[in-house]
Enzyme design. Structure first.
Site, PDB file in Angstrom:
ATOM      1  N   HIS A   1      26.498  40.685 -41.915  1.00 43.82           N
ATOM      2  CA  HIS A   1      26.092  42.060 -41.592  1.00 43.82           C
ATOM      3  C   HIS A   1      26.755  42.560 -40.316  1.00 43.82           C
ATOM      4  CE1 HIS A   1      22.220  41.186 -44.049  1.00 43.82           C
ATOM      5  NE2 HIS A   1      23.168  41.693 -44.811  1.00 43.82           N
TER       6      HIS A   1
ATOM      7  N   ASP B   1      23.506  39.243 -49.857  1.00 40.00           N
ATOM      8  CA  ASP B   1      22.219  39.953 -49.858  1.00 40.00           C
ATOM      9  C   ASP B   1      21.506  39.826 -51.204  1.00 40.00           C
ATOM     10  OD1 ASP B   1      22.803  40.728 -47.305  1.00 40.00           O
ATOM     11  OD2 ASP B   1      22.964  42.878 -47.715  1.00 40.00           O
TER      12      ASP B   1
ATOM     13  N   HIS C   1      21.978  23.628 -46.001  1.00 40.65           N
ATOM     14  CA  HIS C   1      23.316  23.932 -46.516  1.00 40.65           C
ATOM     15  C   HIS C   1      23.822  25.183 -45.781  1.00 40.65           C
ATOM     16  CE1 HIS C   1      26.031  23.165 -50.212  1.00 40.65           C
ATOM     17  NE2 HIS C   1      26.656  24.062 -49.473  1.00 40.65           N
TER      18      HIS C   1
ATOM     19  N   ASN D   1      24.271  19.171 -45.620  1.00 42.12           N
ATOM     20  CA  ASN D   1      25.437  19.255 -46.468  1.00 42.12           C
ATOM     21  C   ASN D   1      26.691  19.446 -45.620  1.00 42.12           C
ATOM     22  OD1 ASN D   1      26.657  19.597 -49.245  1.00 42.12           O
ATOM     23  ND2 ASN D   1      27.417  21.425 -48.200  1.00 42.12           N
ATOM     24  N   GLU D   2      27.629  18.530 -45.745  1.00 43.06           N
ATOM     25  CA  GLU D   2      28.952  18.637 -45.128  1.00 43.06           C
ATOM     26  C   GLU D   2      28.921  18.970 -43.630  1.00 43.06           C
ATOM     27  OE1 GLU D   2      31.303  21.291 -47.515  1.00 43.06           O
ATOM     28  OE2 GLU D   2      31.205  19.986 -49.257  1.00 43.06           O
TER      29      GLU D   2
ATOM     30  N   TYR E   1      36.796  17.320 -53.525  1.00 42.14           N
ATOM     31  CA  TYR E   1      37.543  18.293 -54.323  1.00 42.14           C
ATOM     32  C   TYR E   1      39.042  18.038 -54.346  1.00 42.14           C
ATOM     33  CZ  TYR E   1      33.304  21.140 -54.227  1.00 42.14           C
ATOM     34  OH  TYR E   1      32.018  21.575 -54.372  1.00 42.14           O
TER      35      TYR E   1
ATOM     36  N   GLU F   1      29.039  16.668 -55.150  1.00 41.81           N
ATOM     37  CA  GLU F   1      29.756  17.894 -55.517  1.00 41.81           C
ATOM     38  C   GLU F   1      31.146  17.527 -56.002  1.00 41.81           C
ATOM     39  OE1 GLU F   1      30.239  21.050 -52.625  1.00 41.81           O
ATOM     40  OE2 GLU F   1      28.127  20.939 -52.041  1.00 41.81           O
TER      41      GLU F   1
END
Ligand code: NAG
Ligand code: NAG
Length: 497
Positions: free
Chosen positions: A58, A71, A141, A185-186, A328, A398
């Site tokens: 924002h 949003d 996360h 996470n990560e 990944y 993941e």
């Protein structure tokens, strides 16, 4: 680009995997994952507090491609029944999702617990369990309450207390029904990528200072939450808790660079794993010294990379129930040449090691600029983890491909098949105990600064539709068959779309 070349390449490697070897070991579990900010929307409903991603998108909409934001995202806050239905359609053993800290604790602290936030997650958890799907929860996360960011966020050492207070609330609310947990996470993205670039929330630029402080604090926060579960909840609920690391596989560009590659892995995977998973605990050997020397070279009077006290080392060491890996892509590493500059975004060079990353020209590109396809990387990474940290239980939390629009995602099917084949080789030929595989992601969602441009979903979402209609892609049909057959020896065709 040249899919065919890479696929021939990996097909050759998989030759030793005979037809019957395409089945997964008994008890192997399949899931799919999402994250709260990327799917929920409803950023300002009820008493939900603002988080750093709300603020980041924002405050300056141009930070995100096409000035998009989360949003509304997939509107999962209102479409929760449909998400459960999709998980059931796929036949998932488990669904990995994250909780929005500021939706549960509007102030960031446990002085107020949101009834609406709690009831949203209860609906999701109970709905999954009613369909026989295990909820697998990530506590964090990337969406820190803004109230805590205003106090320094992950660079304030008190964050270990704030995070573990939140963790205790969550374990108390949901621990009777949820047996699988990830704290963070990560953390490498939370710390290194974020503070070294300011391109992710909170948008704070503090290279080689904020990133290092954060590195230590995330480990202490994780350890504290793990110990709370271990002492207060595990005896009655018997669940498992770890953290999920993002690991990129590195190899030397030439044989002479093998040592550099090992150091690179230690500097990335190791800084977030060695303190927890190694027998001796603490930072990976060699790294502390290099980072101290770099601090001095950069003009600081002492190392900006914080050390551990003996007590902290012991506190963090062993705080796991399994190893969770997000994976990944791969890179090559080579020493930097005189005068070469370093890139930090979207996937940084190893500046602290005076080294540059490269990709193999044959690795296919994807819809994400950091993402090149190299199926063997996942196998080599798993073998490396076993060699370094021992014969642990490994979960892939993941893995998946970025594409552009379209239901015919044959390339995603190929990606999953080739990466999963390599996971099978790791299990069957290298004895790596991989027990879970998680597809990223269940549904297309808000891909951080990439907005809604690149897609990772098994299900496509129509973002122009107020109801955010979800439609299965070819990969969804294929994954469903894999889960049912417990084997990669399946095919899905376009007629099924
Ligand atoms: C919530 O945010 C939306 C923009 O995403 C805005 O249109 C709406 O007025 C806000 N609602 C409240 C209750 O503040
Ligand atoms: C793999 O880990 C799980 C969980 O700890 C354990 O139950 C199983 O026996 C292990 N399998 C092998 C082959 O070691």
């Amino acid at each position: 680009m040249s899919w065919s070349r890479a696929l021939v390449f990996s097909a050759l490697i998989a030759v030793s995997c005979s037809a019957e070897d395409l089945s997964f070991p008994p008890g192997f579990k399949f899931g799919a994952a999402t994250a709260a900010y990327q799917i929920e929307g409803a950023w300002n409903v009820s008493d939900k507090g603002e988080n750093i991603w709300d603020r980041f998108v924002h405050e300056d909409p141009t930070r995100i491609r096409n000035q998009e934001n989360g949003d509304v995202a997939c509107d999962s806050y209102n479409q929760v029944e449909r998400d459960i239905e999709i998980a059931a359609e796929l036949g998932l053993d488990y669904y990995r999702f994250s909780l929005s800290w500021s939706r549960i604790l509007p102030t960031g602290f446990p002085n107020k617990i949101s009834e609406d936030g709690t009831s949203y997650y209860n609906k999701l958890i109970d709905g999954l369990l009613a369909k026989g799907i295990q909820p697998f929860i990530t506590l964090y996360h990337w969406d820190l309450p803004q109230s805590l960011q205003d106090l320094g966020g992950w660079t304030n050492p008190l964050i270990a207390d704030w995070f573990s207070d939140y963790a205790r609330v969550v374990f108390t609310l949901f621990g009777d029904r949820v047996k699988m947990w990830l704290t963070l996470n990560e953390p490498i993205v939370i710390c290194d990528l974020s503070y070294n670039s300011a391109r992710l929330a909170p948008g704070v630029y503090s290279p080689h200072v904020g990133s290092y402080i954060c590195n230590k604090n995330v480990l202490l926060a994780h350890a504290k939450a793990w110990r709370i579960y271990d002492e207060e909840f595990k005896p009655k609920y018997h669940g498992k808790v770890s953290l999920a690391n993002q690991l990129i596989w590195f190899e030397g560009k030439t044989e002479a660079d093998a040592e550099l590659a090992e150091l690179t892995i230690q500097n990335m995977a190791g800084r977030y794993s060695h303190p927890i998973y190694s027998k001796e605990g603490g930072w990976p050997p060699g790294i502390e010294k290099i980072l101290e020397e770099n601090s001095l070279k950069r003009g600081f009077p002492r190392s900006m990379f914080p050390s551990f006290t003996q007590e902290e080392k012991e506190f963090i060491r062993g705080t796991y129930d399994f190893y969770a890996m997000n994976h990944y892509t791969s890179r090559y590493i080579r020493p930097a040449k005189e005068g070469e500059t370093f890139r930090i975004w979207p996937l940084g060079d190893a500046e602290d090691l005076n080294a540059k990353i490269e990709v193999h020209p044959d690795w296919p590109t994807t819809a994400s600029m950091w993402f090149f396809v190299n199926p063997e990387g996942i196998r080599k990474q798993l073998v490396w983890l076993k060699e370094n940290y021992g014969d642990l239980e490994f979960m892939i939390t993941e893995n998946g491909l970025a594409t552009f629009d379209g239901l015919d995602d044959t390339n995603r099917v190929e990606y999953y098949r080739e990466y999963l084949k390599q996971v099978l080789v790791a299990i069957k030929e290298y004895g790596v105990n991989v027990t879970h595989y998680t597809a990223w992601t269940l549904i297309d969602n808000f891909e951080w600064v990439d907005g809604y441009h690149s897609k990772f979903g098994l299900y496509e979402i129509d973002f122009s539709d107020p109801k955010r209609t979800r439609t299965p892609r070819l990969s969804a049909h294929w994954y469903k068959k894999v889960i049912k057959a417990h084997s990669l020896d399946v095919t899905a065709t376009k007629d099924e779309l």
